[in-house]
Design an enzyme around this catalytic site. Structure first.
Site, mmCIF file in Angstrom:
data_model
loop_
_atom_site.group_PDB
_atom_site.id
_atom_site.type_symbol
_atom_site.label_atom_id
_atom_site.label_comp_id
_atom_site.label_asym_id
_atom_site.label_seq_id
_atom_site.Cartn_x
_atom_site.Cartn_y
_atom_site.Cartn_z
ATOM 1 N N GLU A 81 -10.684 -12.961 11.754
ATOM 2 C CA GLU A 81 -10.230 -13.416 10.450
ATOM 3 C C GLU A 81 -11.209 -14.448 9.890
ATOM 4 O O GLU A 81 -11.146 -15.626 10.236
ATOM 5 C CB GLU A 81 -8.827 -14.008 10.567
ATOM 6 C CG GLU A 81 -7.838 -13.053 11.221
ATOM 7 C CD GLU A 81 -6.459 -13.657 11.386
ATOM 8 O OE1 GLU A 81 -5.910 -14.155 10.392
ATOM 9 O OE2 GLU A 81 -5.940 -13.642 12.523
ATOM 10 N N SER A 124 -3.048 -16.863 1.837
ATOM 11 C CA SER A 124 -1.628 -16.582 1.976
ATOM 12 C C SER A 124 -1.098 -15.890 0.730
ATOM 13 O O SER A 124 -1.525 -16.188 -0.382
ATOM 14 C CB SER A 124 -0.861 -17.895 2.199
ATOM 15 O OG SER A 124 0.537 -17.695 2.080
ATOM 16 N N LEU A 147 12.041 -1.073 8.834
ATOM 17 C CA LEU A 147 12.048 -1.081 7.367
ATOM 18 C C LEU A 147 11.114 -0.002 6.826
ATOM 19 O O LEU A 147 11.500 0.780 5.953
ATOM 20 C CB LEU A 147 11.625 -2.454 6.848
ATOM 21 C CG LEU A 147 11.398 -2.586 5.337
ATOM 22 C CD1 LEU A 147 12.659 -2.252 4.561
ATOM 23 C CD2 LEU A 147 10.921 -3.999 4.988
ATOM 24 N N THR A 151 15.324 2.165 2.506
ATOM 25 C CA THR A 151 16.226 2.307 3.657
ATOM 26 C C THR A 151 15.898 1.251 4.706
ATOM 27 O O THR A 151 14.741 0.863 4.890
ATOM 28 C CB THR A 151 16.100 3.700 4.288
ATOM 29 O OG1 THR A 151 14.744 3.905 4.734
ATOM 30 C CG2 THR A 151 16.489 4.787 3.293
#
Length: 770
Positions: free
Chosen positions: A529, A342, A122, A707
């Site tokens: 994290e 999130s 992508l 694209t």
């Protein structure tokens, strides 16, 4: 030549402070012109913003936009600076390089889902590097943000080895920060610790090489582009772009602490703007805490997710007329303390019933935890990626255009290796605790609302494990020792990774801790994290050290996923309820306290200028692994009867309108052939015909958001490639075509095969106006 400086977005009280700093540093180049606002009105300008536009149209050069500062209700002052006399405070360089790697058959890194392997592209992945050096070049620092899941220890060690061979001792472990954006849609396989081989199918050399070489190349480009320049910092709040995905864990933190904050996520974006001494824009680094998981675990297309889309938008705007990945302006959107954050702002719902599953275990009445998923703000994952990325980009653009607080002062960097399996932490004068050997809890296997795990695991598991899975573990991997069980309580241990050493250790013991200071900005490079509250505690502790040791007013930011990956870091209180993030805090309940102690020591050494006295600590291992993978070997590519590579199987239509999708399918070959033969390779272009020159010009490539490149594997070496172009609404009418570029593998003998380039071209098609 003159340049004009601005204080547009600063409150009036800040204007004078900023002007004072300008007068101190640029006194020889400043002149003032008082201008009554009444003089602007005949020109149709009733505000300073309209005045800014006038100066822009006049073609004046800018170090920032125009400084138009109200001193009274009727009087406007324009500060004019002679840019030929402006002195850059630093040497600055920025560089960007491709680090995409193989886009097919390689497991995507992030969701730990075995069947989520690459099947196309992508957006390309990039490494973005920034170098800041003192004017006498006595000290320099490097910050890299790469569009990868995280920086592994293997990646860092190989990058530093290459840098040493090229530059000697110029770029070292103490002054180079490598940070991952944490996209979950990039190829995996770049780890040397065994646990990560399970979901990545081993150590995959082409994937590792792409990341390492891309990072080094971006640093090379930044190194070659060094010039005098200036740094500006700004901060602002990003709305409607994140939620806390473990709010029940967050609520375990003391109410007195939570009451100091307006949200259970960090909404602040910190942005560093870079310009050269002539006002040319070089780039930016933004730090913001959100998981790049707008693309969910059903995605098979390699891409950089929401943060990469923000970079794409900013770089496309600044590198006007360039294709994606081209141009000198570099915009990095780096990770921060995103552990429990999130982008899927609709929150968790049961995908089978539509009911909310926002409960401590994230489970649904029917189907359990596997049915509980969070959704983004869009209609699908592509739309959600675009919306969140656009939000982040828009705030960054606002902050960038109004960044006037200048960063000045010396550079410094402090680094240590720490054995995180054995850190003694002084909680207070009477209590000392220790970290543990690495271990993952049962809730680790449950996954999160952004990407659920397998089987019947649930978050918040505080019972003594599960007899069924514990028995399988004990037979295959060995039972955790009583010492490790006791150290990690209340975590029920699923994998005692610190006690698993075959064929190599399953988790790192030796971890990098690092702080880089650029004048009044301190960047904390964290190896994992950190949750929202963990990050707040760390920033506050580091800032306190600077404040109390002669460096007040230091801006402190956290750069996430740096240097080596150690999963999550929760607070002690969050650890007690053992949701996913706590079960993935691998060094036990006192992990955060240990890190705070270590980073306080680094901050103190920078503030007191005693970095040279820091003990380096034990060096990490470099395992002798070349290529160890379960990814299928490349075989010879074949074509259908009477077809050749690049032939069109399904043609485009003859005509389209903007917002429609042009689609063409070719006889294809395995994209891994291209990745293993070229470091940078465009799989596709969209081209527009220009009649005046009778030629075709590329208007989109495979790094373009519009694209999509799909690879479909067939039988016996056959495969198809489908290219889709989602035609933007502002596409210029005209004649277009789509081209596909690949390599097919041809076997010459049992021991020799070669990759041969080929291409295919669609029929021409017309785009008409809406």
């Amino acid at each position: 030549m003159h340049a004009l400086m601005t204080l547009n977005a600063l409150p009036a009280s800040s204007h004078f402070d900023h002007v004072d700093r300008l007068l101190e540093t640029q006194a020889d180049s400043i002149s003032w012109i008082p201008l009554s606002t009444g003089l602007l009105r005949p020109l149709g300008m009733s505000s300073r913003f309209q005045a800014c536009n006038l100066f822009k149209k006049a073609g004046l050069s800018f170090l920032s936009p125009v400084l138009l500062s109200y001193v009274s209700t009727n009087l406007l002052f324009i500060l004019i600076i002679d840019s030929s006399k402006v002195i850059g405070n630093y040497l600055l360089g920025a560089g960007r390089a491709d680090c995409t790697g193989p886009v097919a058959e390689i497991p995507l890194m992030g969701y730990a889902k075995l069947d989520q392997v690459g099947g196309g592209l992508l957006m390309r992945l990039y490494s973005r590097a920034f170098i800041v050096a003192e004017l006498d070049d006595s000290r320099r620092v490097v910050f890299v943000s790469a569009d990868i899941g995280m920086v592994s220890q293997r990646v860092r060690l190989e990058v530093l080895r290459q840098l040493k061979s090229k530059y000697g001792e110029l770029y070292r472990h103490d002054n180079v920060i490598l940070s991952g954006t944490h996209t979950h849609s990039g190829p995996g396989g770049y780890f040397q610790y065994t646990l990560f081989w399970i979901t990545s199918k081993g150590l995959i050399r082409p994937s590792l090489n792409a990341v390492v070489n891309g990072i080094v190349k971006s640093i090379d480009i930044a190194h070659q582009n060094m010039k005098r320049g200036r740094l500006f910092i700004n901060r602002g709040t990003v709305e409607n772009s994140q939620i806390n995905r473990s709010p029940f864990s967050y609520l375990q933190n003391p109410e007195s602490e939570r009451s100091r904050y307006s949200s259970n996520t960090d909404k602040e974006m910190v942005l560093l703007k870079m310009v050269d001494e002539n006002g040319e824009e070089l780039g930016l680094i933004s730090w913001f805490a959100v998981h790049p998981v707008s693309m969910n675990n059903t995605n098979r297309l390699v891409n950089s997710d929401n943060m990469g889309y923000a970079s794409y938008l900013f770089e496309q705007e600044k590198n006007e007329g360039m294709l994606p990945g081209e141009g000198s302006f570099v915009a990095a959107f780096a990770s921060s303390n995103l552990g429990d954050v999130s982008p899927n702002t609709k929150g968790p719902f049961c995908i089978n019933t539509g009911d909310s599953c926002n409960n401590p275990e994230s489970t649904c009445p029917v189907g359990g935890a596997k049915m509980c998923m969070a959704m983004g703000p869009g209609n699908d994952m592509f739309d959600s990626t675009r919306i969140i990325g656009q939000n982040i980009y828009s705030k960054a653009k606002e902050l960038y255009e109004n960044a006037f607080q200048e960063i000045t002062g010396p550079l410094s960097s402090a680094h240590q290796w720490a054995n995180m399996s054995d850190v003694s932490v002084e909680l207070n004068a009477t209590h000392t605790v220790k970290t543990c050997k690495p271990a993952l809890g049962h809730s680790f296997a449950a996954g999160t609302i952004d990407g659920v795990g397998a089987f019947n695991f649930t978050q918040g598991n505080l019972v003594e494990g599960d007899p069924f899975w514990d028995e399988i573990r004990d037979q295959l991997l060995g039972e955790p020792s009583n010492e490790t069980k006791a150290c990690h309580k209340p975590k029920p241990i699923l994998f005692s990774t610190g006690e698993m050493t075959r064929p190599h250790p399953w988790h790192p013991d030796i971890v990098d801790v690092q702080i880089v200071a650029i004048g009044s900005l301190a960047i904390i490079a964290v190896p994992g994290e950190f949750t929202t509250m963990s990050g707040r505690r760390l920033r506050e502790a580091v800032k306190t050290e600077f404040d109390s040791h002669g460096a007040p007013g230091t801006d402190v930011v956290i750069a996430g996923l740096c240097n080596v990956y150690t999963h999550y870091i929760t607070t002690y209180e969050e650890y007690q309820v053992q949701r996913y993030e706590a079960a993935s805090t691998i060094y036990g309940p006192h992990t955060l306290s240990a890190y705070i102690q270590l980073y306080r020591g680094l901050a103190r050494s920078i503030a007191l200028n005693t970095v040279q006295d820091l003990p380096p600590g034990p060096e990490p291992p470099f395992f002798n692994i070349t290529n160890l993978t379960l990814v299928p070997s490349l075989i010879a590519d074949l074509v259908p009867v009477n077809k050749t590579f690049g032939d069109v199987l399904q043609e485009v239509r003859q005509q389209y309108q903007p917002t429609e999708v042009a689609e063409v399918t070719f006889v294809g070959a395995n994209p891994r052939n291209s990745a293993e033969n070229e470091t940078e390779h465009n799989f596709l272009t969209v081209e527009r015909y220009t009649s005046t020159s009778d030629s075709w010009h590329v208007v989109q490539n495979d790094a373009s958001w519009d694209t999509r490149f799909y690879w479909t594997k067939g039988l016996l070496g056959r495969s198809n490639v489908t290219v889709k172009w989602h035609i933007p609404h502002d596409t210029e009418p005209g004649i277009y075509r789509i081209r596909y570029f690949g390599h097919y593998k041809k076997r010459l003998s049992n021991s020799l095969a070669v990759s041969i380039p080929f291409e295919g071209t669609s029929s021409v098609f017309e785009i008409t106006a809406l």
